[in-house]
Design a protein around this motif. Structure first.
Motif, mmCIF file in Angstrom:
data_model
loop_
_atom_site.group_PDB
_atom_site.id
_atom_site.type_symbol
_atom_site.label_atom_id
_atom_site.label_comp_id
_atom_site.label_asym_id
_atom_site.label_seq_id
_atom_site.Cartn_x
_atom_site.Cartn_y
_atom_site.Cartn_z
ATOM 1 N N MET A 1 0.826 -1.201 0.000
ATOM 2 C CA MET A 1 0.000 0.000 0.000
ATOM 3 C C MET A 1 0.848 1.234 0.000
ATOM 4 N N MET B 1 0.392 4.067 -3.915
ATOM 5 C CA MET B 1 -0.849 4.649 -3.414
ATOM 6 C C MET B 1 -1.913 3.612 -3.089
ATOM 7 N N ASP B 2 -1.570 2.334 -3.222
ATOM 8 C CA ASP B 2 -2.582 1.302 -2.957
ATOM 9 C C ASP B 2 -3.827 1.576 -3.781
ATOM 10 N N CYS B 3 -3.679 1.567 -5.064
ATOM 11 C CA CYS B 3 -4.787 1.860 -5.964
ATOM 12 C C CYS B 3 -5.928 0.871 -5.791
ATOM 13 N N GLY B 4 -7.117 1.380 -5.918
ATOM 14 C CA GLY B 4 -8.288 0.508 -5.884
ATOM 15 C C GLY B 4 -8.223 -0.507 -7.010
ATOM 16 N N VAL B 5 -7.657 -0.087 -8.137
ATOM 17 C CA VAL B 5 -7.421 -1.027 -9.231
ATOM 18 C C VAL B 5 -5.930 -0.965 -9.522
ATOM 19 N N PRO B 6 -5.139 -1.894 -9.006
ATOM 20 C CA PRO B 6 -3.697 -1.843 -9.223
ATOM 21 C C PRO B 6 -3.336 -2.312 -10.617
ATOM 22 N N PHE B 7 -3.095 -1.344 -11.495
ATOM 23 C CA PHE B 7 -2.785 -1.687 -12.880
ATOM 24 C C PHE B 7 -1.422 -2.365 -12.996
ATOM 25 N N HIS C 1 -0.252 -4.687 -11.012
ATOM 26 C CA HIS C 1 -0.541 -6.102 -10.764
ATOM 27 C C HIS C 1 -1.187 -6.724 -12.006
ATOM 28 N N TRP C 2 -2.003 -5.949 -12.682
ATOM 29 C CA TRP C 2 -2.668 -6.417 -13.890
ATOM 30 C C TRP C 2 -1.660 -6.639 -15.009
ATOM 31 N N ALA C 3 -0.707 -5.721 -15.102
ATOM 32 C CA ALA C 3 0.228 -5.785 -16.219
ATOM 33 C C ALA C 3 1.271 -6.885 -16.046
ATOM 34 N N LYS D 1 2.367 -9.085 -6.433
ATOM 35 C CA LYS D 1 1.443 -8.281 -5.634
ATOM 36 C C LYS D 1 2.140 -7.003 -5.171
ATOM 37 N N PRO E 1 1.150 -3.780 -4.549
ATOM 38 C CA PRO E 1 0.698 -2.954 -3.421
ATOM 39 C C PRO E 1 1.086 -3.567 -2.084
ATOM 40 N N VAL F 1 -0.319 3.822 -12.023
ATOM 41 C CA VAL F 1 -1.161 5.007 -12.162
ATOM 42 C C VAL F 1 -0.323 6.283 -12.139
ATOM 43 N N PRO G 1 -3.305 2.615 -19.831
ATOM 44 C CA PRO G 1 -2.302 1.790 -19.162
ATOM 45 C C PRO G 1 -1.627 0.767 -20.071
#
Lengths: 474, 835
Positions: A1, A47-53, A55-57, A63, A65, A106, A329
């Protein structure tokens, strides 16, 4: 986070690179490191994004965050353990991954992404130096055996994962040492070979067997491997380079990039060379191909003492900074300036090679032509058209760095009889199984030339599939 | 949430032993820097605070009332299980049985005890997104695809976004279980044009204050451009935005929301609206009031909400003038009077029972009803609201449609819906369930750059959408054109669906649940237990009641007093020349003065007319909402008495109430006006020669009021203005008061018993400035009403002034103090300069 407000006051700080004049003279790693306090500050920017891009990428589903939060709070060991859950070899990716995560971060919208890759490398090195990484052989063995052909990142990932589950794993490598392109393709100044040695030693002490100088299908028969193993995974990479069959191709001085890079790595490792020595010393070098391999050639040629290094690329120069066609992104198609370029290189884009000009069988010059890319508005496809402008580049060494097309079919693959997909790679289903039951494929051999991190992800997945396959079989 | 659920079903005591064990563990490992007792105490304190939030959401004041109240609804549990174990709780779509519950419990146990090497808990992606975790409809794929499609204006890329949304691997929403029964492709050229469809699009109510000015204005510009509507949200609107711009674009929000706080609700605000929306509830925060902490209220926001920077702005949970459906009808009538051209809508949330509420609202003459679903909603809500409040929009919408149709009320109402709508398919299915208009909020913000950071409550939005921080707002890259692209794409998408279904107009599929069927999915055996028959039920009505809006509401505002008053006041309206008249008034004359004020506001904005330009005297008993929205320049003198809501949202006018001439009772001992007077008043003066009922001056934002006695909850939630009570008050005085000053004549010496001390401080009137202020207020009161009590006080000023108590909110005191210091600093600076 991390600290959701940290990014407002703390800027992205890269560890940076050694000064050019100093690093050009040796093959040591060019990237520097930050001290621990700065490192934790950098981790706090997450920033501990609500949607961690990020992690997606990441092909490995790291992990970010979570482990950056732990790192920010000074819990290095826990952060390390979390990272190791998803990433088999963070010491590799932490150095050479192009960091898809950072491009999708982000904060990268303002070009100040979290330094995820460096944080990862930092964590890993600390883990090693503190002795948190100890050999952890599996508690019990399943009694089944798996052979892995190819010891690159894919093969190593398969081996590591299967070994931890309890399978007896043997990795066969045709080169004198294991590591695949990590060792012989990537120059030392990006990835020091003792890093690889360290990991291989760890895997060996956990029970993985490495057999070098072993080319399956030549020095060892495939049938033998098939007989003595319950499953096989092909991780031989996509070795067939793209060629440039124009007039004058036969002149001496024109080489495939990988042959050049591998040889330099052999030299540094003290391995006797096979064949002619490819040296850029005192030469005018032309690198054809504007990708990472080309960039590695530039760095290596400069270190070998080339007089002049030029790099040309067929596609147009990508925009600097941002490209509206590949916005965040997504991976940005923008101009990359690597450390090797900073060390001395002239770069040109939109150039196609017309012919090689030589004298007495040796290369002297290269004729290039300007190319235009016309986009068909209906299909969106681009076709190349020469504008008519040509030029001559002085070159006595050409390095063809135009990518790899697919794995070598002749020999092992044809012998095994796997089917290929329409790009020439080993055809695999969604569980990484080839057309032959019991034979799996992972890494570039299945996907075509790609990234180390993708090869590792592919290897992890294959390992799980092999595990399911073998569990069902019993 | 767990605590609330257990208490709600009847638990008296809860022992969270696992949580305590975890705390003990954390303390032992020094992960928490305190001893166990403190940690446990803090944990319990935080649970209490959370419970308080949940309770107050429903307007329940004590845990005792909440316990056993069972105000829950189940989605996806079979009625068998519910009837047996949770009697009273309903489920509209059936669902899992006891076998499923047992199977899950065993499975989870197995997983928990599976390995010898236990690992810590894993983030399952329930709140933030994780790969292989909980499915989120807004995930990196859908967000990225929507952004690139609208930024580049590419319909092909939009279709890629649609593919990611409509063809999900696993269902997320109830509508993912629905499909069209049949298709009958017609040529798309026959379908009504996109421009017609876009008129049905609105953006959700997001206040300026919750989102940045750039984001708010971009939405307004886009919606005005395409013929749709954008919504102010709760925070009022800067009048600058009503002015036409050189580039032809307009940033005026077409829908003006009237929320419980009545922030910024003036006559000017209301006449600059095409639609006025009464927010009864909010999908993501049902029944909950909002709270904007003082540090977030900067100059601009304070000005828009008619408050002062630094003062917390608290929206009370209920509207204080809506305690029954008749009250709602009164408010609708009030709003229709002040702006007869605007349509009046009411925002409700999807829940069981909303059908009945909607029927009442329809009878109360709302023009449009919005059914808001639970998906989507503000990121700044507490997590219990985000995850566990509200119902899917399909349920509420279907119920509303069915109820209205069966009762023959559907024809005069327009139905709107919102709740994470994303594509043409969502729109078409919502239409078939009964909606005629469609709201987009989250998707609109994502088009403008939102990436679902979920940090809205921290004011650190890194893309400048949900923040007031100047530096971050500079990062805002959204453009209204992207939104225009989005809505164009949606409209085209809808056209494609209509063409595939064989319809030429969206109107033709409204309410046609017979076109939908439940699709059995085999992802998960539990899904076989769902039953959508209640959702898809289409009422059989003998006389073929309308199933969509076919005629307007009849508002009965043709013959109100104001019509005549406006004619009489024409010289004042047109040339600002003073007019005077006297009229009789009866208690059936409601909302007198609103339409007149609307006419003034249309011409002169909040500036109004010069003082006393229009002077009316009324004789008799005034009905509800006398002098509502009264504009500056109008003076109403009532000789008689008044019902409730006098001076509602007073916008600068002056109201005087005195007993009828010739009456011989002591005015200060008798009640002369009703409850909830001056609710949301922003400026103006009220002088009442007598006592008033409860909630006098509730949500007063800046008006002056003098009265001679008040009931309970006087000055509740006040944020500005001055209130003087020359007599006894009821209890709970100054509850939630964060601004303004009140003076109470405490002859009994026991005022502190009646005052709610949480946010205020009591002092005597000692400061000369205060003394003067109070005296002037009472003198004005006397001037206008000839009040005997006032005269007595003024004649014996020095004796009386000592009996007054001054009530000042602590926050307000600080703000005034800071202002004084600033003024002194300025003076010093000038003096120094002169040297």
């Amino acid at each position: 986070m991390g600290n959701p407000k940290a990014f407002l006051t703390i800027d992205r700080k890269e560890a940076g690179y050694r000064p050019v004049h100093e690093r050009k003279t040796d093959y040591g790693e060019v990237e520097q490191t930050l001290n621990n306090e700065d490192r934790m500050l950098q981790a706090s920017r997450c920033m501990d994004c609500g949607v961690p891009f990020c992690h997606w990428a990441c092909p490995l589903d790291n992990k970010m965050p979570e482990y950056n939060d732990l790192l920010y709070k000074g819990k290095w060991k826990q952060a390390w353990e979390l990272l190791a859950e998803t990433n088999d070899f963070p010491e590799f990716t932490g150095r050479i991954c192009p960091a898809l995560c950072e491009k999708s971060c982000v904060l990268n919208i303002q070009h100040s992404a979290i330094t995820i890759r460096e944080n990862e490398a930092s964590l890993t090195e600390r883990a090693f130096s503190e002795g948190w990484i100890r050999p952890k052989p599996p508690k019990k063995r399943t009694g089944k055996k798996v052979a892995i052909i190819g010891s690159g990142p894919a093969g190593l990932a398969v081996a590591n994962n299967l070994n931890q589950i309890g399978y007896e794993v043997t990795v066969y490598e045709k080169a004198p040492q294991s590591g695949g392109l990590l060792r012989f393709g990537i120059p030392n100044f990006k990835l020091n070979k003792n890093i690889i040695d360290r990991r291989l030693a760890l895997m060996e002490s956990e029970g993985v067997r490495f057999v070098n100088h072993a080319e399956i299908g030549r020095t060892i028969s495939f049938k033998e491997i098939q007989h003595s193993n319950d499953a096989i995974c092909l991780c031989i990479g996509a070795g067939k380079p793209r060629d440039l069959p124009v007039e004058g191709r036969e002149f001496a001085g024109i080489h495939f990039a990988l042959d050049f890079l591998v040889q330099q790595n052999y030299k540094l490792a003290g391995i006797p060379l096979v064949g002619e020595e490819l040296s850029a010393k005192g030469k005018h070098v032309l690198v054809i191909g504007g990708g990472d391999t080309g960039s590695d050639c530039v760095g290596t040629a400069n270190r070998q003492g080339a007089v002049q290094v030029t790099q040309i690329e067929l596609l147009p120069m990508p925009p600097t900074g941002e490209n509206p066609l590949t916005p965040w992104p997504y991976w940005p198609n923008v101009l990359k300036n690597s450390t090797s370029h900073e060390e001395g290189c002239e770069r040109y884009w939109s150039l196609t090679t017309k012919r090689f000009i030589g004298h007495d069988g040796r290369l002297k010059e290269v004729e290039i032509a300007e190319a235009e890319w016309v986009i068909d508005s209906a299909t969106g496809r681009a076709t190349m058209k020469e504008t008519g402008k040509t030029n001559i580049i002085k070159a006595d060494m050409v390095l063809l760095a135009m990518g790899f097309v697919y794995p070598e079919h002749e020999g092992l693959l044809d012998e095994i009889g796997v089917t290929y997909d329409n790009r020439g790679n080993i055809s695999t289903d969604s569980r990484q199984s080839s057309s032959i039951k019991g034979i799996f494929a992972a890494g570039d051999a299945a996907s075509g030339a790609s990234l180390v991190v993708r090869a590792m992800a592919s290897g992890k997945k294959a390992a799980q599939s092999i595990h399911s396959y073998l569990s069902e079989k019993s | 949430m767990h605590f609330a659920l257990l208490f709600g079903y009847g638990a008296s005591v809860i022992n969270p032993y696992m949580a305590f064990a975890v705390l003990s563990d954390l303390v032992k490992n020094k992960e928490i820097q305190s001893d166990y007792e403190t940690a446990e105490k803090n944990y319990i304190k935080s649970v209490n605070k959370g419970l308080l939030k949940v309770l107050s959401k429903m307007g329940i004041s004590t845990l005792r009332s909440y316990r056993g109240a069972q105000i829950f609804e189940a989605i996806g549990i079979s009625s068998n299980v519910l009837q047996r174990y949770f009697e009273g709780t309903t489920s509209k779509v059936e669902g899992i049985t006891l076998e499923d519950i047992a199977r899950d419990a065993i499975l989870m146990h197995k997983q928990g005890f599976a390995t010898d090497e236990p690992k810590g808990p894993v983030n399952e992606g329930i709140y933030t997104w994780r790969k292989n975790g909980e499915l989120h409809a807004w995930n990196p794929e859908t967000i990225a695809r929507l952004q690139i499609a609208t930024k580049t204006g590419s319909y092909d890329k939009y279709k890629e976004y649609v593919a990611a949304v409509d063809q999900k691997d696993h269902p997320i929403f109830l509508r993912d279980f629905l499909s069209y029964k049949a298709t009958k492709q017609i040529n798309i050229d026959k379908v009504e044009p996109a421009s017609e469809i876009m008129k049905r699009f609105v953006t959700g109510a997001m206040s300026y204050g919750s989102i940045s000015r750039e984001a708010h204005e971009a939405m307004a510009m886009a919606m005005n451009f395409i013929g749709g509507k954008s919504n102010t949200g709760e925070g009022g609107e800067d009048p600058e935005r009503y002015k036409p711009r050189a580039d032809g674009l307009s940033t005026r929000s077409a829908v003006k929301q009237v929320a419980s706080g009545r922030f910024g609700v003036t006559a000017e605000y209301l006449v600059n609206a095409d639609e006025i929306q009464i927010k009864v509830a909010q999908g993501a925060k049902p029944g909950e009031g909002g709270q904007l902490p003082g540090y977030k209220v900067d100059q601009v926001i304070a000005k828009t909400r008619h408050s002062i920077p630094g003062i917390s702005l608290i929206s009370p949970p209920p509207h204080h003038d809506i305690y029954s459906i008749e009250d709602l009808a009164q408010l609708i009538f009030d709003l229709k009077n002040v702006n007869p051209a605007a349509r009046i809508s009411v925002k409700l949330v999807s829940e069981s029972g909303v059908g009945t509420v909607a029927a009442g609202v329809a009878k109360a003459k709302a023009d449009m009803i919005l059914i808001s679903g639970c998906e989507g909603g503000t990121g700044a809500s507490p997590s219990s609201s985000i995850k566990h409040a509200g119902l899917p929009v399909e349920i509420g919408l279907a119920e509303t449609q069915q109820t209205l149709v069966m009762n023959g009320l559907r024809g005069q109402i327009r139905l709107q819906t919102d709740g994470q709508l994303k594509t043409g398919r969502d729109i078409v299915i919502s239409a078939m369930l009964g909606a005629e208009e469609f709201g987009f909020a989250t998707s609109a913000l994502i088009v403008l750059g939102c990436v679902m950071m979920r940090k809205c409550h921290l004011n650190t939005c890194p893309v400048g959408v949900a923040t007031q921080n100047e530096a971050l707002r500079k990062r805002f890259t959204g453009k209204y054109v992207y939104l225009v692209n989005f809505f164009n794409f949606l409209a085209e998408d809808v056209r494609e669906h209509l063409a595939a279904l064989g319809f030429t107009r969206l109107d033709d599929i409204v309410g046609r649940t017979d076109l939908l069927q439940f699709v059995q999915r085999s992802d998960n055996p539990k899904m076989k237990k769902l039953n959508f028959s209640k959702l898809l039920y289409m009422p059989e009505t003998e006389n073929r009641n309308a199933i969509r809006n076919i005629k307007p509401q009849i508002h009965e505002i043709q013959d109100v007093q104001d019509r005549t008053m406006i004619e009489l006041a024409m010289p004042a309206l047109e040339k600002q020349s003073p007019v005077q008249f006297t009229r009789d008034i009866r208690n059936t004359d409601r909302t007198v003065g609103a339409m007149l004020s609307g006419e003034i506001a249309k011409r002169y904005g909040n500036e109004g007319l010069p003082n006393d330009t229009i002077n009316c005297t009324f004789k008799g008993s005034a009905g509800q909402s006398f002098g509502a929205f009264l504009s500056k320049g109008v003076t109403f003198r009532l000789e008689g008495d008044s019902n409730d809501y006098l001076g509602k949202s007073l916008s600068g006018g002056r109201i005087i109430v005195v007993p009828p001439t010739g009456s011989n009772f002591a005015p200060e001992d008798n009640i002369i006006a009703g409850n909830t007077l001056m609710y949301g008043a922003t400026s103006g003066e009220v002088y009442i020669n007598g006592q008033v009922g409860e909630r006098f001056c509730v949500r007063n934002s800046g008006a002056i009021a003098v009265v001679e006695g008040a009931g309970d909850h006087c000055c509740e939630y006040m944020t500005g203005g001055r209130t003087v009570v020359l007599g006894k008050t009821g209890r709970n005085f100054a509850a939630g008061m964060s601004g303004g000053i009140a003076y109470v004549l405490d002859e009994g010496g026991n005022f502190d018993y009646f005052c709610n001390m949480q946010m205020v401080e009591l002092t005597l009137v000692e400061d000369m400035a205060d003394n003067r202020e109070l005296r002037n207020l009472i003198a004005a009161h006397f001037r206008y009403t000839q009040s005997p009590k006032a005269r007595h006080i003024l004649e014996n000023w020095n004796e009386y002034v000592e009996k007054f108590i001054r009530i000042i909110p602590i926050e307000y005191k600080k703000v005034l103090h800071d202002e004084k210091i600033e003024a002194v600093k300025k003076k010093i600076a000038q003096v120094e300069y002169d040297y």
